[in-house]
Design a protein around this motif. Structure first.
Motif, PDB file in Angstrom:
ATOM      1  N   THR A  45       0.861  -1.186   0.000  1.00  0.00           N
ATOM      2  CA  THR A  45       0.000   0.000   0.000  1.00  0.00           C
ATOM      3  C   THR A  45       0.897   1.236   0.000  1.00  0.00           C
ATOM      4  OG1 THR A  45      -1.735  -1.197   1.144  1.00  0.00           O
ATOM      5  CG2 THR A  45      -1.793   1.207   1.312  1.00  0.00           C
ATOM      6  N   HIS A  46       2.014   1.110   0.720  1.00  0.00           N
ATOM      7  CA  HIS A  46       3.112   2.073   0.602  1.00  0.00           C
ATOM      8  C   HIS A  46       4.272   1.364  -0.097  1.00  0.00           C
ATOM      9  CE1 HIS A  46       1.018   4.190   4.118  1.00  0.00           C
ATOM     10  NE2 HIS A  46       0.790   4.871   3.007  1.00  0.00           N
ATOM     11  N   GLY A  47       4.715   1.941  -1.228  1.00  0.00           N
ATOM     12  CA  GLY A  47       5.612   1.217  -2.122  1.00  0.00           C
ATOM     13  C   GLY A  47       7.018   1.008  -1.604  1.00  0.00           C
ATOM     14  N   ASN A  48       7.380   1.661  -0.495  1.00  0.00           N
ATOM     15  CA  ASN A  48       8.738   1.488   0.042  1.00  0.00           C
ATOM     16  C   ASN A  48       8.727   0.750   1.385  1.00  0.00           C
ATOM     17  OD1 ASN A  48       7.603   3.483   1.579  1.00  0.00           O
ATOM     18  ND2 ASN A  48       9.247   4.984   1.298  1.00  0.00           N
ATOM     19  N   GLU A  49       7.613   0.056   1.689  1.00  0.00           N
ATOM     20  CA  GLU A  49       7.544  -0.720   2.929  1.00  0.00           C
ATOM     21  C   GLU A  49       7.709  -2.185   2.530  1.00  0.00           C
ATOM     22  OE1 GLU A  49       4.169   0.734   5.196  1.00  0.00           O
ATOM     23  OE2 GLU A  49       4.884   2.796   4.954  1.00  0.00           O
ATOM     24  N   LEU A  50       8.978  -2.604   2.530  1.00  0.00           N
ATOM     25  CA  LEU A  50       9.344  -3.818   1.799  1.00  0.00           C
ATOM     26  C   LEU A  50       8.940  -5.109   2.509  1.00  0.00           C
ATOM     27  CD1 LEU A  50      12.848  -2.962   0.273  1.00  0.00           C
ATOM     28  CD2 LEU A  50      10.564  -2.324  -0.499  1.00  0.00           C
ATOM     29  N   GLN A  74       9.154   3.934  -3.531  1.00  0.00           N
ATOM     30  CA  GLN A  74       8.790   5.142  -2.796  1.00  0.00           C
ATOM     31  C   GLN A  74       7.374   4.983  -2.245  1.00  0.00           C
ATOM     32  OE1 GLN A  74       9.616   7.850  -6.062  1.00  0.00           O
ATOM     33  NE2 GLN A  74       7.445   8.278  -6.374  1.00  0.00           N
ATOM     34  N   ARG A  75       7.023   5.827  -1.271  1.00  0.00           N
ATOM     35  CA  ARG A  75       5.766   5.645  -0.543  1.00  0.00           C
ATOM     36  C   ARG A  75       4.558   5.694  -1.483  1.00  0.00           C
ATOM     37  NH1 ARG A  75       3.967   5.993   4.808  1.00  0.00           N
ATOM     38  NH2 ARG A  75       2.017   7.078   5.159  1.00  0.00           N
ATOM     39  N   TYR A  76       4.549   6.684  -2.363  1.00  0.00           N
ATOM     40  CA  TYR A  76       3.436   6.835  -3.300  1.00  0.00           C
ATOM     41  C   TYR A  76       3.928   7.576  -4.516  1.00  0.00           C
ATOM     42  CZ  TYR A  76       3.198  11.373  -0.910  1.00  0.00           C
ATOM     43  OH  TYR A  76       3.512  12.583  -0.356  1.00  0.00           O
ATOM     44  N   LEU A  98      -0.415  -4.884   5.369  1.00  0.00           N
ATOM     45  CA  LEU A  98       0.913  -4.987   5.974  1.00  0.00           C
ATOM     46  C   LEU A  98       1.723  -3.714   5.732  1.00  0.00           C
ATOM     47  CD1 LEU A  98       1.806  -8.611   4.800  1.00  0.00           C
ATOM     48  CD2 LEU A  98       0.745  -7.903   6.963  1.00  0.00           C
ATOM     49  N   HIS A  99       2.176  -3.115   6.809  1.00  0.00           N
ATOM     50  CA  HIS A  99       2.967  -1.884   6.727  1.00  0.00           C
ATOM     51  C   HIS A  99       4.246  -2.015   7.544  1.00  0.00           C
ATOM     52  CE1 HIS A  99      -0.027   0.955   4.908  1.00  0.00           C
ATOM     53  NE2 HIS A  99      -0.815  -0.054   5.239  1.00  0.00           N
ATOM     54  N   ASN A 100       5.186  -1.117   7.230  1.00  0.00           N
ATOM     55  CA  ASN A 100       6.384  -0.986   8.059  1.00  0.00           C
ATOM     56  C   ASN A 100       6.505   0.451   8.533  1.00  0.00           C
ATOM     57  OD1 ASN A 100       7.572  -3.231   5.803  1.00  0.00           O
ATOM     58  ND2 ASN A 100       7.763  -3.658   7.987  1.00  0.00           N
ATOM     59  N   THR A 101       7.126   0.600   9.691  1.00  0.00           N
ATOM     60  CA  THR A 101       7.338   1.921  10.269  1.00  0.00           C
ATOM     61  C   THR A 101       8.779   2.046  10.729  1.00  0.00           C
ATOM     62  OG1 THR A 101       6.737   3.383  12.119  1.00  0.00           O
ATOM     63  CG2 THR A 101       6.378   1.025  12.462  1.00  0.00           C
ATOM     64  N   LEU A 121      -1.336  -4.027  10.089  1.00  0.00           N
ATOM     65  CA  LEU A 121      -0.203  -4.510  10.874  1.00  0.00           C
ATOM     66  C   LEU A 121       0.986  -3.601  10.581  1.00  0.00           C
ATOM     67  CD1 LEU A 121       1.074  -6.619  12.749  1.00  0.00           C
ATOM     68  CD2 LEU A 121       1.477  -8.057  10.744  1.00  0.00           C
ATOM     69  N   GLU A 122       1.423  -2.852  11.584  1.00  0.00           N
ATOM     70  CA  GLU A 122       2.584  -1.951  11.450  1.00  0.00           C
ATOM     71  C   GLU A 122       3.772  -2.621  12.121  1.00  0.00           C
ATOM     72  OE1 GLU A 122       3.569   0.816  10.131  1.00  0.00           O
ATOM     73  OE2 GLU A 122       1.746   1.905   9.568  1.00  0.00           O
ATOM     74  N   VAL A 123       4.839  -2.828  11.374  1.00  0.00           N
ATOM     75  CA  VAL A 123       5.996  -3.541  11.893  1.00  0.00           C
ATOM     76  C   VAL A 123       7.229  -2.638  11.841  1.00  0.00           C
ATOM     77  CG1 VAL A 123       7.473  -5.554  11.600  1.00  0.00           C
ATOM     78  CG2 VAL A 123       5.013  -5.732  11.129  1.00  0.00           C
TER      79      VAL A 123
END
Ligand SMILES: [Zn+2]
Length: 289
Positions: A10-15, A52-54, A97-100, A160-162
């Motif tokens: 959903t965010h292109g840089n959250e691998l 990148q994020r978007y 699924l996201h990363n932070t 889910l933020e990881v």
């Protein structure tokens, strides 16, 4: 329950989520044993290609029902959001699924105003919290008609933020913890659908959103300071009146002022600099399971 969708990118840089979805395409063989279909879905292919994020705007703020119904919105993500809304229509459960970059471990984020009125969500959270010490439950409710988040398309939703994981990079330990947690989640949903799920008693700890805070800024709106070293990396750790929040470039400390004990999250998240959020404050709440 018939259709569960695991979304990455959903965010292109959250691998983390992107490569987990790729690993799970084609679907692992044991998914055939679930009493529902599970799909993976990569939400923002162009941003993923660009790492990148978007491209034009944040896809994960593009799902308000009024925006989805507005054909005049022509940015890449607005068009993508309409396609995704059509693709995922009718999904019973969406896991996004996201990363932070923040030290939030494995955070289960719910945006429904009544997410915890749902016995499955309470039981699922209780199950996941006891399965992995890095799991926290964060409730950030938004009324349905203005909910901008992708997983709100599902009958049930989970973000889910990881972290901490730098955007555009991977961390193997968190990748495997994410994989294990999502598998645990799918197994529990399968047991629930079969009427065989273990049920929990007692209380569940939830971190309930209070407010987001911006960095200190100068008269031009530029940053005037940074997250204080005594706060940095201390997501989900209690702070009280007088705890340092920020330090200016001149070294002056800015303190938390409030009578209530609060629990900061999303501390110094890189992607929120553009949103003017330095961190969010939450309140710790116990609810009956
Ligand atoms: Zn994200």
């Amino acid at each position: 329950m018939q259709r569960v969708v695991v979304v990455g990118g959903t965010h292109g840089n959250e691998l983390g989520g992107i490569y987990l979805c790729r690993k799970w395409t084609p679907a692992p063989r044991y998914w055939q044993n679930y009493p529902f279909a599970v799909e993976t879905y990569l939400a923002n292919p162009k941003a993923i290609d660009l790492n990148q994020r978007y491209v034009d705007q944040d896809l994960n703020r593009s799902f308000r029902s009024a925006d989805l119904a507005n054909p005049d919105l022509s940015s890449y993500e607005a068009q993508r959001a309409r396609l995704i809304a059509s693709d995922l229509a009718g999904a019973d459960f969406i896991v996004d699924l996201h990363n932070t970059t923040s030290n939030m471990g494995l955070s289960l984020i719910f945006s429904g105003t009544d997410s915890f009125g749902d016995p499955l969500i309470r039981q699922l959270c209780a199950h996941l919290v006891q399965s992995e010490p890095l799991v926290h439950v964060y409730h950030m409710p938004v009324p349905a008609e203005i909910n901008p988040y992708l997983p709100s398309l599902g009958q049930r939703e989970l973000t889910l933020e990881v972290g901490p994981m730098a955007h555009g990079t991977l961390r193997a330990d968190l990748f495997f913890k994410t994989e294990k947690l999502v598998q645990t989640l799918l197994d529990y949903l399968a047991d629930w659908a079969r009427g065989e799920a273990h049920t929990y008693q007692g209380e569940l700890t939830i971190y309930s959103h209070v407010q987001s805070l911006d960095f200190p800024r100068d008269a031009n709106g530029d940053l005037a300071g940074m997250v204080h070293p005594h706060l940095y990396g201390r997501d989900y750790k209690a702070i009280r009146n007088g705890h340092p929040l920020f330090v200016t470039f001149e070294g002056r400390e800015l303190l938390y002022q409030g009578s209530e004990e609060v629990y900061p999250v999303f501390i110094d998240e890189q992607a929120y600099y553009e949103k003017h959020y330095a961190l969010s404050l939450t309140r710790k709440v116990q609810i009956p399971i």
